[in-house]
Enzyme design. Structure first.
Site, mmCIF file in Angstrom:
data_model
loop_
_atom_site.group_PDB
_atom_site.id
_atom_site.type_symbol
_atom_site.label_atom_id
_atom_site.label_comp_id
_atom_site.label_asym_id
_atom_site.label_seq_id
_atom_site.Cartn_x
_atom_site.Cartn_y
_atom_site.Cartn_z
ATOM 1 N N HIS A 309 0.968 -1.453 0.093
ATOM 2 C CA HIS A 309 -0.415 -0.437 0.584
ATOM 3 C C HIS A 309 1.215 1.365 0.164
ATOM 4 O O HIS A 309 1.801 1.652 0.685
ATOM 5 C CB HIS A 309 -0.939 0.005 1.237
ATOM 6 C CG HIS A 309 -1.809 0.958 0.870
ATOM 7 N ND1 HIS A 309 -1.778 2.092 1.151
ATOM 8 C CD2 HIS A 309 -3.073 0.892 0.706
ATOM 9 C CE1 HIS A 309 -3.388 3.056 1.333
ATOM 10 N NE2 HIS A 309 -4.085 1.858 1.086
ATOM 11 N N ASP A 367 -8.139 -5.349 0.365
ATOM 12 C CA ASP A 367 -8.650 -6.030 -1.272
ATOM 13 C C ASP A 367 -7.891 -7.780 -0.937
ATOM 14 O O ASP A 367 -9.079 -8.177 -1.178
ATOM 15 C CB ASP A 367 -7.437 -5.920 -1.875
ATOM 16 C CG ASP A 367 -8.352 -4.765 -2.617
ATOM 17 O OD1 ASP A 367 -9.580 -3.881 -2.417
ATOM 18 O OD2 ASP A 367 -7.919 -3.423 -2.914
#
Ligand code: ACO
Length: 434
Positions: A309, A367
């Site tokens: 991320h 996710d």
């Protein structure tokens, strides 16, 4: 307005030294205010991907990527997940405070009142191929809303901005469910306004006219949680896209359509779909090392989807919550041995022990788990990012509203470092010797 720090940064360039103020927010890194840099030095800054650039001032969401903290309007995401629900979180993101009972009831009614879409909108769906990706459909249909609601396009009118906000938040589940129904050839299901936001979405996706459909409360709660976790995430790619589109005074439906387009990419919201595709491709635990090796190979474009991320360099707090919920949902649904989940857990374990991932602080992101939960809820893979878009619409709308009323707001217009040809003279076609 942010506090101006007493600290200044002195920058020497050639024979000139200039002073640039440091601005303090309420939390997170301070920023160097470079607005006068070009005027004072003729220099621009260079920051592809905005890795060191704050593009705006915002009071909505705060992420501390090193500590793995996520706050909506100051409230930790963990507390909101445990004690609140999506409709309250939507109110909080839009208005800055948790609603009182009466404010909540009023807001819920306002959103509910707008859930139906114009009947002519269904004609748009017929224009798409049956096998169109529902995100492609959503980009088109949400953009088309601007052609239906001329009466809420004036962005300078606060009342019309409010109506457009309700319309977007209320109609997204309806449009999303219609995209799904169209893809499987079933009739569209109208919203039922007595249901919660999450239950309505599930019902519009899974009910058929020939049978009664009762929303499973476990699935309703799981969907609500997914919506809360995805509602906003400060200046990510899709939100920045919405703000950039909105900065030219484009209407909110068009801005949200641009956000949906940006969200679709596998490096952003499309990752939950990509995670499932990757797990299916890996297929067995024995093949995990092969894929880990590929992820580490700079000559191979393959990346472990659902890992890494831009901001979180510690566990993504949404991933932690999602991981717990993932097990709860599978238990409640009686899914004891899900081979894909087993594979995902093994992949997570191996990646978390690998030096490559440890050194680069690559942890599973939201996710990685959301795909597994959505799959257990029988949401088709192609709808994963659409569900994300439904949730994020609240964030997009809140950020768009904040931008419109920001006195510092200007049209977004980045500069560039030009590395092309210097000015040269035109060559007539008969003299081009290549
Ligand atoms: N698999 C393997 N290596 C990775 C991964 C990954 N998933 N993610 C990052 N890296 C490596 C990069 O190759 C790079 O290595 P290097 O320093 O040796 O060159 C290093 O980690 C840093 O990566 P960057 O690409 O610079 O990180 P950036 O912040 O630009 O990218 C992103 C973040 C796009 C999320 C990236 O981690 C990625 O592509 N992840 C997979 C896609 C994904 O899961 N996206 C969902 C994000 S969450 C969301 O949108 C809700």
């Amino acid at each position: 307005m942010p506090d101006e720090h007493t600290m200044k940064v002195h920058l020497s360039y050639g024979d000139k030294t200039i002073e640039l103020p440091v601005l303090n927010g309420t939390d997170g890194p301070s920023v160097l205010d470079i607005r006068s840099l070009y005027a004072q030095t003729g220099l621009l800054t260079f920051d592809p991907g905005f890795t060191s650039t704050a593009s705006c001032e915002s009071s909505i969401t705060f992420i501390d990527g090193d500590e793995g903290r996520l706050l909506y309007r100051g409230y930790p995401i963990q507390e909101l997940v445990q004690q609140s629900d999506f409709i309250e979180v939507a109110y909080l993101l839009l208005y800055g405070e948790l609603p009182t009972l009466s404010e909540r009831a009023r807001f819920s009614e306002d959103v509910t009142y707008h859930t139906l879409v114009h009947e002519q909108i269904s004609a748009f769906y017929n224009g798409f191929r049956r096998d169109a990706h529902p995100m492609a459909v959503m980009v088109g249909v949400v953009g088309a809303l601007s052609a239906f609601y001329h009466d809420s396009l004036d962005i300078h009118d606060a009342n019309l901005r409010e109506i457009a906000s309700f319309r977007l938040i209320a109609k997204m589940p309806t449009l999303a469910a219609m995209a799904y129904k169209y893809s499987i050839g079933q009739p569209f299901v109208y919203p039922k306004n007595e249901l919660s936001y999450a239950a309505n979405l599930l019902r519009m996706m899974f009910a058929v006219p020939s049978e009664n459909y009762i929303v499973n409360p476990v699935l309703e709660r799981a969907m609500d949680l997914i919506l809360v976790l995805h509602a906003d995430h400060e200046q990510n790619a899709s939100t920045s896209t919405v703000r950039l589109a909105g900065s030219s005074a484009a209407n909110p439906f068009a801005c949200v359509a641009s956000g949906i387009a940006a969200l679709w990419g596998p490096a952003h919201g499309g990752a939950n779909e990509a995670v499932l595709a990757m797990l299916s491709e890996i297929a067995t635990k024995e093949r995990i090392p092969e894929f880990i090796k590929r992820a580490k190979d700079k000559n191979d474009p393959f990346r472990l989807m659902g890992f890494g991320h831009r901001i979180y360099k510690n566990f993504d707090p949404r991933a932690t919550i999602m991981r717990q919920t993932c097990h709860e949902v599978l238990n409640e649904l009686g899914i004891k041995n899900d081979p894909l989940l087993d594979l995902a857990m093994e992949l997570e374990k191996i990646a978390l022990e690998d030096d490559y991932f440890i050194e680069r602080k690559l942890y599973p992101n939201v996710d990685f788990y959301s795909g597994i939960i959505l799959r257990a809820m029988q949401i088709p893979v192609s709808m994963f990012t659409v569900i994300f878009a439904v949730a994020r619409t609240v964030g997009w709308v809140a950020q768009w509203r904040e931008m419109i009323t920001d006195p510092l707001q200007k049209i977004g217009r980045p500069r560039q470092l030009y590395c092309g040809k210097k000015e040269r003279r035109f060559i007539p076609v008969e003299k081009r010797g290549r």
